[in-house]
Write a protein that holds these residues in place. Sequence first.
Motif, mmCIF file in Angstrom:
data_model
loop_
_atom_site.group_PDB
_atom_site.id
_atom_site.type_symbol
_atom_site.label_atom_id
_atom_site.label_comp_id
_atom_site.label_asym_id
_atom_site.label_seq_id
_atom_site.Cartn_x
_atom_site.Cartn_y
_atom_site.Cartn_z
ATOM 1 N N LEU A 318 0.774 -1.282 -0.108
ATOM 2 C CA LEU A 318 -0.217 0.046 0.027
ATOM 3 C C LEU A 318 0.657 1.225 -0.059
ATOM 4 O O LEU A 318 1.734 1.639 0.905
ATOM 5 C CB LEU A 318 -1.070 -0.065 1.200
ATOM 6 C CG LEU A 318 -1.910 1.144 1.330
ATOM 7 C CD1 LEU A 318 -2.910 1.115 0.224
ATOM 8 C CD2 LEU A 318 -2.529 1.392 2.575
ATOM 9 N N THR A 319 0.787 2.117 -0.910
ATOM 10 C CA THR A 319 1.448 3.313 -1.062
ATOM 11 C C THR A 319 0.374 4.456 -0.431
ATOM 12 O O THR A 319 -0.741 4.507 -0.868
ATOM 13 C CB THR A 319 2.032 3.548 -2.351
ATOM 14 O OG1 THR A 319 0.841 3.622 -3.368
ATOM 15 C CG2 THR A 319 2.714 2.476 -2.856
ATOM 16 N N ILE A 320 1.252 5.502 0.044
ATOM 17 C CA ILE A 320 0.321 6.469 0.773
ATOM 18 C C ILE A 320 0.801 7.906 0.275
ATOM 19 O O ILE A 320 1.724 8.114 -0.245
ATOM 20 C CB ILE A 320 0.572 6.446 2.163
ATOM 21 C CG1 ILE A 320 0.070 5.149 2.797
ATOM 22 C CG2 ILE A 320 -0.066 7.579 2.690
ATOM 23 C CD1 ILE A 320 0.537 5.095 4.380
ATOM 24 N N ARG A 321 -0.244 8.735 -0.160
ATOM 25 C CA ARG A 321 0.159 10.221 -0.501
ATOM 26 C C ARG A 321 0.251 11.019 0.724
ATOM 27 O O ARG A 321 -0.724 11.178 1.137
ATOM 28 C CB ARG A 321 -1.086 10.580 -1.482
ATOM 29 C CG ARG A 321 -0.894 9.850 -2.889
ATOM 30 C CD ARG A 321 -1.696 10.609 -3.960
ATOM 31 N NE ARG A 321 -3.143 10.787 -3.475
ATOM 32 C CZ ARG A 321 -4.215 9.842 -3.760
ATOM 33 N NH1 ARG A 321 -3.948 8.730 -4.212
ATOM 34 N NH2 ARG A 321 -5.391 10.195 -3.081
ATOM 35 N N VAL A 322 1.303 11.107 1.266
ATOM 36 C CA VAL A 322 1.206 11.893 2.424
ATOM 37 C C VAL A 322 0.759 12.863 2.563
ATOM 38 O O VAL A 322 0.925 13.782 1.597
ATOM 39 C CB VAL A 322 2.865 11.704 3.042
ATOM 40 C CG1 VAL A 322 3.103 12.549 4.207
ATOM 41 C CG2 VAL A 322 3.321 10.276 3.051
ATOM 42 N N ASP A 323 0.114 13.640 3.687
ATOM 43 C CA ASP A 323 -0.488 15.074 3.493
ATOM 44 C C ASP A 323 0.848 15.832 3.724
ATOM 45 O O ASP A 323 1.581 15.615 4.292
ATOM 46 C CB ASP A 323 -1.273 14.968 4.700
ATOM 47 C CG ASP A 323 -2.584 14.342 4.640
ATOM 48 O OD1 ASP A 323 -3.218 14.226 3.725
ATOM 49 O OD2 ASP A 323 -3.365 13.868 5.711
ATOM 50 N N ARG A 324 0.441 17.030 3.183
ATOM 51 C CA ARG A 324 1.807 17.986 3.078
ATOM 52 C C ARG A 324 1.112 19.409 3.666
ATOM 53 O O ARG A 324 0.582 20.366 2.897
ATOM 54 C CB ARG A 324 2.476 18.142 2.008
ATOM 55 C CG ARG A 324 2.867 16.934 1.411
ATOM 56 C CD ARG A 324 3.736 17.082 0.083
ATOM 57 N NE ARG A 324 4.236 15.942 -0.456
ATOM 58 C CZ ARG A 324 5.230 15.303 0.102
ATOM 59 N NH1 ARG A 324 5.777 15.604 1.149
ATOM 60 N NH2 ARG A 324 5.474 14.037 -0.601
ATOM 61 N N PRO A 325 0.607 19.524 4.938
ATOM 62 C CA PRO A 325 0.028 20.810 5.330
ATOM 63 C C PRO A 325 1.007 21.979 5.275
ATOM 64 O O PRO A 325 2.342 21.868 5.270
ATOM 65 C CB PRO A 325 -0.220 20.645 6.788
ATOM 66 C CG PRO A 325 0.592 19.611 7.383
ATOM 67 C CD PRO A 325 0.944 18.552 5.978
ATOM 68 N N SER A 326 0.470 23.297 4.951
ATOM 69 C CA SER A 326 0.965 24.304 4.880
ATOM 70 C C SER A 326 1.593 24.850 6.038
ATOM 71 O O SER A 326 0.893 24.545 7.044
ATOM 72 C CB SER A 326 0.303 25.536 4.092
ATOM 73 O OG SER A 326 -0.984 25.846 4.925
ATOM 74 N N SER A 327 2.513 25.783 5.921
ATOM 75 C CA SER A 327 3.225 26.255 7.417
ATOM 76 C C SER A 327 2.061 26.906 7.931
ATOM 77 O O SER A 327 2.173 26.870 9.239
ATOM 78 C CB SER A 327 4.537 27.020 7.231
ATOM 79 O OG SER A 327 4.198 28.219 6.134
ATOM 80 N N GLY A 328 1.259 27.857 7.147
ATOM 81 C CA GLY A 328 0.468 28.504 7.720
ATOM 82 C C GLY A 328 -0.668 27.798 8.533
ATOM 83 O O GLY A 328 -1.147 28.196 9.597
ATOM 84 N N SER A 329 -1.166 26.705 7.911
ATOM 85 C CA SER A 329 -2.147 25.986 8.801
ATOM 86 C C SER A 329 -1.572 25.292 9.750
ATOM 87 O O SER A 329 -2.187 25.085 10.830
ATOM 88 C CB SER A 329 -2.671 24.592 7.477
ATOM 89 O OG SER A 329 -3.796 24.027 8.001
ATOM 90 N N LEU A 330 -0.382 24.595 9.844
ATOM 91 C CA LEU A 330 0.187 24.173 11.186
ATOM 92 C C LEU A 330 0.347 25.221 12.104
ATOM 93 O O LEU A 330 0.196 24.942 13.199
ATOM 94 C CB LEU A 330 1.772 23.651 10.567
ATOM 95 C CG LEU A 330 1.875 22.291 9.902
ATOM 96 C CD1 LEU A 330 3.275 22.150 9.447
ATOM 97 C CD2 LEU A 330 1.499 21.253 10.737
ATOM 98 N N GLN A 331 0.845 26.153 11.781
ATOM 99 C CA GLN A 331 1.012 27.253 12.954
ATOM 100 C C GLN A 331 -0.598 27.655 13.430
ATOM 101 O O GLN A 331 -0.455 28.012 14.573
ATOM 102 C CB GLN A 331 1.636 28.696 12.512
ATOM 103 C CG GLN A 331 2.074 29.677 13.515
ATOM 104 C CD GLN A 331 3.160 28.983 14.538
ATOM 105 O OE1 GLN A 331 4.065 28.744 14.170
ATOM 106 N NE2 GLN A 331 2.670 28.903 15.781
ATOM 107 N N ALA A 332 -1.457 27.866 12.690
ATOM 108 C CA ALA A 332 -2.612 28.287 13.178
ATOM 109 C C ALA A 332 -3.365 27.249 13.922
ATOM 110 O O ALA A 332 -3.858 27.440 14.938
ATOM 111 C CB ALA A 332 -3.601 28.400 11.984
#
Length: 427
Positions: A318-332
């Motif tokens: 099973l291969t996964i498309r890993v989530d890549r949240p933006s720096s703005g979303s992470l900080q918020a």
Amino acid sequence: MSVAESLSHLDAAAQRVAATTADALGVLAEDLSDRGRAARVADVEAQFARDTAIVHMRVGVAVDQRLRHLHGVVADLGRGARAVPWPESAPLPVEEDALAVAQYVRVGAADLGQFKFDASHTDALPVMIPLLNRANIVVKASGWNSEMANLVQALVARALCASGPGQLMLRVFDPALRSYLSLFSALREVDEALFPRPGAHGEDLEELLRTLTDDVRRVGDLGHGQEGSLGELRQSTGQPIEAYQLVVLLDYPRGVSEHAAQMLEHLLRVGPARGVSFVIHHGAELAHNKSAMAALRNVENSLMFDGTDWVWSAVNGLTIRVDRPSSGSLQATADLVAAAARRCSAPMIAFTQIQPPLEAWTARSGDGISAAIGLSGHKVMTVTLGDEREQRHNMLITGAVGQGKSNLLMVLIHSFASRYSPSELEL
């Protein structure tokens, strides 16, 4: 020409006609046979096409049903902030229930192309990985880059969002001083215990592991052998007893001594059920030692990057498309988590839970006086003054503003007044 000669010529001609007719009939028979064979082949091919269509339809229905079931399971595991995709720049939603815990966290979406029978199935299936109260996660990849930092940050943010406000403490060992988790430092402003400063040296890691070992032992004692995990104890009491701890070890096995590896191996095995789970970044290019690698042998929950794709050890292939949240979303998200922890209040326990009304004025003060002050698991905790053995006759209550000194005094007075009649105790 004589009659005999004429008959002879007619006989020869008749033989030629018969031979020609036989040849024609043979050709006709072969032609009819070929046509029959072709017809039969066409019938078989048509039946095969019909059977294939039926099988295709049945398999498609089965795949549809299975995918719907999987989506339902994921939806159940991913309630609240656990499975929703990352917003572009806004924060993830934060749990408000103090008993909530991130038993599963989303890491991305599954590539189902290799499992799908029908290409029309395009819905992405969120990948939910067990974590708090259940498991540990090892992230294996060569090197450290912004993608690796993003993945670790996202895992931590998901765990914080899906757990009750102020109910998850973050512990970090960062021997390379990368400071990628400093975006959660606002938690330290709320309470130093929520995010102590990361350690960087081997002795820091050993001290951390010793503290965690004591915590695991203490949580185990709370259940008195009745509950199998901290989560079950919390649910049975209805109270947020103890706090969960998420320990992030970066650049493993850098800074890991043989003694630390032994402690870690034990904690990886028993820690999750006692509220301590690990996220370990294993640098494949780092120097290995046998004891450090042996500590990871029982961790079955691994995310591995093979140079092209991310795969999850729990599902082969099973291969996964890993989530890549933006720096703005992470900080918020980090700021929202800290704000939720800041406004959360201590759990409420009804006075009748620790001092039943039917026991009013039944206690005797000859051997000291005792007051119920709270719960530790299912056990009522009491404080005793004036007993012969302990010789405790006075009490000093200290604490910062708003920490509950006045409430404790009120509980003590009400408990004394409920337990002892005026003839036994004067207040």
